[in-house]
Motif scaffolding. Sequence first.
Motif, PDB file in Angstrom:
ATOM      1  N   PHE A   1      46.148  56.505 -29.368  1.00  0.00           N
ATOM      2  CA  PHE A   1      46.889  55.279 -29.658  1.00  0.00           C
ATOM      3  C   PHE A   1      47.241  54.476 -28.404  1.00  0.00           C
ATOM      4  O   PHE A   1      47.092  53.251 -28.405  1.00  0.00           O
ATOM      5  CB  PHE A   1      48.134  55.596 -30.494  1.00  0.00           C
ATOM      6  CG  PHE A   1      47.810  55.931 -31.923  1.00  0.00           C
ATOM      7  CD1 PHE A   1      47.666  54.936 -32.875  1.00  0.00           C
ATOM      8  CD2 PHE A   1      47.614  57.246 -32.314  1.00  0.00           C
ATOM      9  CE1 PHE A   1      47.353  55.236 -34.185  1.00  0.00           C
ATOM     10  CE2 PHE A   1      47.298  57.558 -33.628  1.00  0.00           C
ATOM     11  CZ  PHE A   1      47.171  56.547 -34.563  1.00  0.00           C
ATOM     12  N   PRO A   2      47.731  55.103 -27.309  1.00  0.00           N
ATOM     13  CA  PRO A   2      47.969  54.307 -26.089  1.00  0.00           C
ATOM     14  C   PRO A   2      46.695  53.658 -25.553  1.00  0.00           C
ATOM     15  O   PRO A   2      46.735  52.521 -25.067  1.00  0.00           O
ATOM     16  CB  PRO A   2      48.515  55.344 -25.089  1.00  0.00           C
ATOM     17  CG  PRO A   2      49.021  56.457 -25.920  1.00  0.00           C
ATOM     18  CD  PRO A   2      48.157  56.498 -27.129  1.00  0.00           C
ATOM     19  N   ILE A   3      45.566  54.373 -25.663  1.00  0.00           N
ATOM     20  CA  ILE A   3      44.287  53.830 -25.174  1.00  0.00           C
ATOM     21  C   ILE A   3      43.866  52.622 -26.008  1.00  0.00           C
ATOM     22  O   ILE A   3      43.424  51.596 -25.478  1.00  0.00           O
ATOM     23  CB  ILE A   3      43.195  54.924 -25.210  1.00  0.00           C
ATOM     24  CG1 ILE A   3      43.586  56.083 -24.282  1.00  0.00           C
ATOM     25  CG2 ILE A   3      41.846  54.355 -24.810  1.00  0.00           C
ATOM     26  CD1 ILE A   3      42.714  57.308 -24.423  1.00  0.00           C
ATOM     27  N   LEU A   4      44.019  52.737 -27.327  1.00  0.00           N
ATOM     28  CA  LEU A   4      43.665  51.628 -28.219  1.00  0.00           C
ATOM     29  C   LEU A   4      44.553  50.412 -27.959  1.00  0.00           C
ATOM     30  O   LEU A   4      44.073  49.272 -27.942  1.00  0.00           O
ATOM     31  CB  LEU A   4      43.786  52.074 -29.681  1.00  0.00           C
ATOM     32  CG  LEU A   4      42.752  53.095 -30.166  1.00  0.00           C
ATOM     33  CD1 LEU A   4      43.107  53.591 -31.564  1.00  0.00           C
ATOM     34  CD2 LEU A   4      41.351  52.476 -30.164  1.00  0.00           C
ATOM     35  N   ALA A   5      45.857  50.659 -27.769  1.00  0.00           N
ATOM     36  CA  ALA A   5      46.786  49.550 -27.507  1.00  0.00           C
ATOM     37  C   ALA A   5      46.447  48.865 -26.191  1.00  0.00           C
ATOM     38  O   ALA A   5      46.454  47.622 -26.099  1.00  0.00           O
ATOM     39  CB  ALA A   5      48.220  50.071 -27.482  1.00  0.00           C
TER      40      ALA A   5
END
Length: 381
Positions: free
Chosen positions: A63-67
């Motif tokens: 999720f942090p990578i996608l954001a």
Amino acid sequence: MDGALEKSISFILFILIGVLLKKKISTGEQTNGLKSLILTLALPATIFIALLKVKVDGNLILFPILALGFNVILFAVTPILLKIIGIDINSDKGRSAKLLIPSLAPGLSCFAFILEFLGDGSLAKAAMADLGNKFFVLFLLYLVALKWHYKNADFEANSLKTKLKGLFKALLYEPVNLFIIAALVLVSFGITLDKIPGYLSITLTRLSYIMTPLVLLFIGLAVKIKKEQFLQLFSLLLLRAAFTLLLIAGIILFADITIKKDILVMIAFALSSASFWPFAHISAINLKEKKENTLEKTFDINFALSILALSLPISVLLILGILTTGNTFTNIDNILILGTTLFFIGILYPVFIKIKRSVVSKKSDNTSSIKKNEVQLSADK
């Protein structure tokens, strides 16, 4: 009445109460105090509980990578949006917008709604995604701001290193991030909410209860819409939302995402209002330039503040409207329809301005040609 609709009406009433309280509560220190209470107590407690209630696995790391990827894409697209509405991307206004538009502030614009409509599991995912966004707005945008300020990359290198260390500490010691790290450590050892001491869980739970009302009151208190540049910024923010929805629709199709709550989390998170952190970078550079008596300013601080002020209510209304409709916007067609509609509404202003300029230009040309003919006639006589 439908439960989701009742909840939305209740939220709107809280916002209206905040608007009415403007006469009693100053929009300076008192409003900032309320914001600090949300970000240092209510929000961290809510996220901590949400993470301890769900089963944390390796997928949450994505999720942090996608954001972060979303932030970067939005940063790359922002110059195109600015050109559409007629803002010079190399002007002080253009640089201010390029810094603010790709940033996100989910803590004040979407976390409360994700919790109320989608539950703890969805909030945990959104909180993890915000780590990537925080890295982007605190570090990457700060480097971009400095690059625009300093034409020589080696200028004040020691000062840059010192400031980056300070930013790293700010990121590490921010209450929300500390609670996320603590929750992940506890869950990795199999410690869930029911296994921590009762007095701690009760205290944290009661703190989390106040988050939604405080956020809604803060939104009502913080809303400031100036008449100047309203249509231009309104157009820009609608185009930002339109691109966001079309991008999310593309991601859903490409990744074949079928979990409805995950789709709604993605939409709500991506539609978050612009973050305060880029504005803090702008303010710091603006102060430095004032002390140095710099004639050509890197950023327009008033324009940046106007973006922040208008971004919050637009994001809240969009997010609240989408979540209120249940699973309506988990359907790709509906996302595309909304995104296209926002695009056409957003583009009305620049189209109108171009038509107006074209008409004015033709009138001036006609006037000048008439004057030339009159001069010619008088000369012939």
